[in-house]
Design an enzyme around this catalytic site. Structure first.
Site, mmCIF file in Angstrom:
data_model
loop_
_atom_site.group_PDB
_atom_site.id
_atom_site.type_symbol
_atom_site.label_atom_id
_atom_site.label_comp_id
_atom_site.label_asym_id
_atom_site.label_seq_id
_atom_site.Cartn_x
_atom_site.Cartn_y
_atom_site.Cartn_z
ATOM 1 N N ILE A 114 0.874 -1.169 0.000
ATOM 2 C CA ILE A 114 0.000 0.000 0.000
ATOM 3 C C ILE A 114 0.920 1.230 0.000
ATOM 4 O O ILE A 114 1.786 1.352 0.865
ATOM 5 C CB ILE A 114 -0.889 0.041 1.264
ATOM 6 C CG1 ILE A 114 -1.712 -1.237 1.386
ATOM 7 C CG2 ILE A 114 -1.791 1.257 1.251
ATOM 8 C CD1 ILE A 114 -2.469 -1.339 2.708
ATOM 9 N N VAL A 118 2.751 3.837 -5.546
ATOM 10 C CA VAL A 118 4.019 4.289 -4.974
ATOM 11 C C VAL A 118 4.783 3.132 -4.326
ATOM 12 O O VAL A 118 5.850 2.733 -4.787
ATOM 13 C CB VAL A 118 3.786 5.414 -3.937
ATOM 14 C CG1 VAL A 118 5.099 5.825 -3.284
ATOM 15 C CG2 VAL A 118 3.115 6.613 -4.587
ATOM 16 N N CYS A 119 4.238 2.577 -3.263
ATOM 17 C CA CYS A 119 4.937 1.564 -2.471
ATOM 18 C C CYS A 119 5.206 0.289 -3.263
ATOM 19 O O CYS A 119 6.187 -0.417 -3.010
ATOM 20 C CB CYS A 119 4.139 1.236 -1.214
ATOM 21 S SG CYS A 119 3.704 2.691 -0.244
ATOM 22 N N VAL A 120 4.322 -0.024 -4.205
ATOM 23 C CA VAL A 120 4.522 -1.177 -5.081
ATOM 24 C C VAL A 120 5.202 -0.755 -6.381
ATOM 25 O O VAL A 120 6.178 -1.370 -6.814
ATOM 26 C CB VAL A 120 3.175 -1.866 -5.392
ATOM 27 C CG1 VAL A 120 3.364 -2.992 -6.402
ATOM 28 C CG2 VAL A 120 2.550 -2.413 -4.116
#
Length: 208
Positions: A114, A118-120
């Site tokens: 999540i 961005v985070c992935v």
């Protein structure tokens, strides 16, 4: 299908020997935006646990509003390396995280987090650039709205990532129901209500 295409397709399959799981920024604060994904995140953690895949956990600036990692994930994977990044937005910019990933010796990375864009998205593109095969678990990753999700998935897919569900990850790792298929059945039974109902109906019919 030409032999070279068949060989490539076979090489692209996930296995218990070639894959590692990266759970990125599944933090309590961020989860408030995408709460419906929690079951899928925990299902993926169970897949990593049951199939004994090397798994790396990481958070970003967890002392701020993003919050700590979901306690249920830590409880399921207490021995997994945990990298609390002090501030890097892209997990791949943190040398300890990258070292932990490379120390697994695996070239196929199963990633969820999540938020998706961005985070992935950021570490996925970075890992692809370094020659890793990356599988983005779309239903264990979440973001603010459908438009952002579609844009994020299009970006990583264009970069070379494979889009996959946690159910498909589990089945691809299992490969054959005759090889301790109870492991897969247990995961599905816990996290897929429809499958649980199927098991109940089958059990009742078998006893009848």
């Amino acid at each position: 299908m030409p032999n070279d295409a068949k060989s490539q397709a076979g090489a692209n399959r996930l296995s218990k020997e070639n894959a590692a799981v990266l759970l990125v920024d599944h933090q309590t604060g961020l989860l408030q935006m995408v709460a419906e994904y929690k079951n899928n995140v925990l299902a993926l953690a169970d897949v990593a646990l049951k199939f004994k895949l090397p798994t790396i956990l990481t958070t970003s600036a967890e002392t701020g509003p993003n919050g700590p990692i979901l306690p249920e994930i830590r409880a399921k994977l207490p021995n997994a390396p945990f990298i609390p990044r002090p501030g890097e937005v892209n997990a791949w910019d943190n040398k300890d995280f990258v070292k932990a990933v490379k120390d697994t010796g695996r070239k196929k990375l199963i990633i969820a987090g999540i938020v998706t864009d961005v985070c992935v998205g950021f570490p996925t593109i970075s890992a692809l650039a370094e020659g890793f095969d990356v599988y983005v678990v779309v239903d264990a990753s979440g973001t603010l709205n459908k438009d952002i999700r579609e844009a994020a998935l299009n970006r990583v897919q264009t970069a070379g990532a494979v889009l996959i569900s946690w159910v498909s990850v589990a089945a691809e790792l299992q490969r054959d129901w005759r090889d301790h298929g109870e492991i897969l059945a247990e995961i599905y039974n816990e996290h897929v209500p429809e499958y649980g109902n199927l098991v109940t109906s089958h059990t009742a019919a078998s006893k009848g």
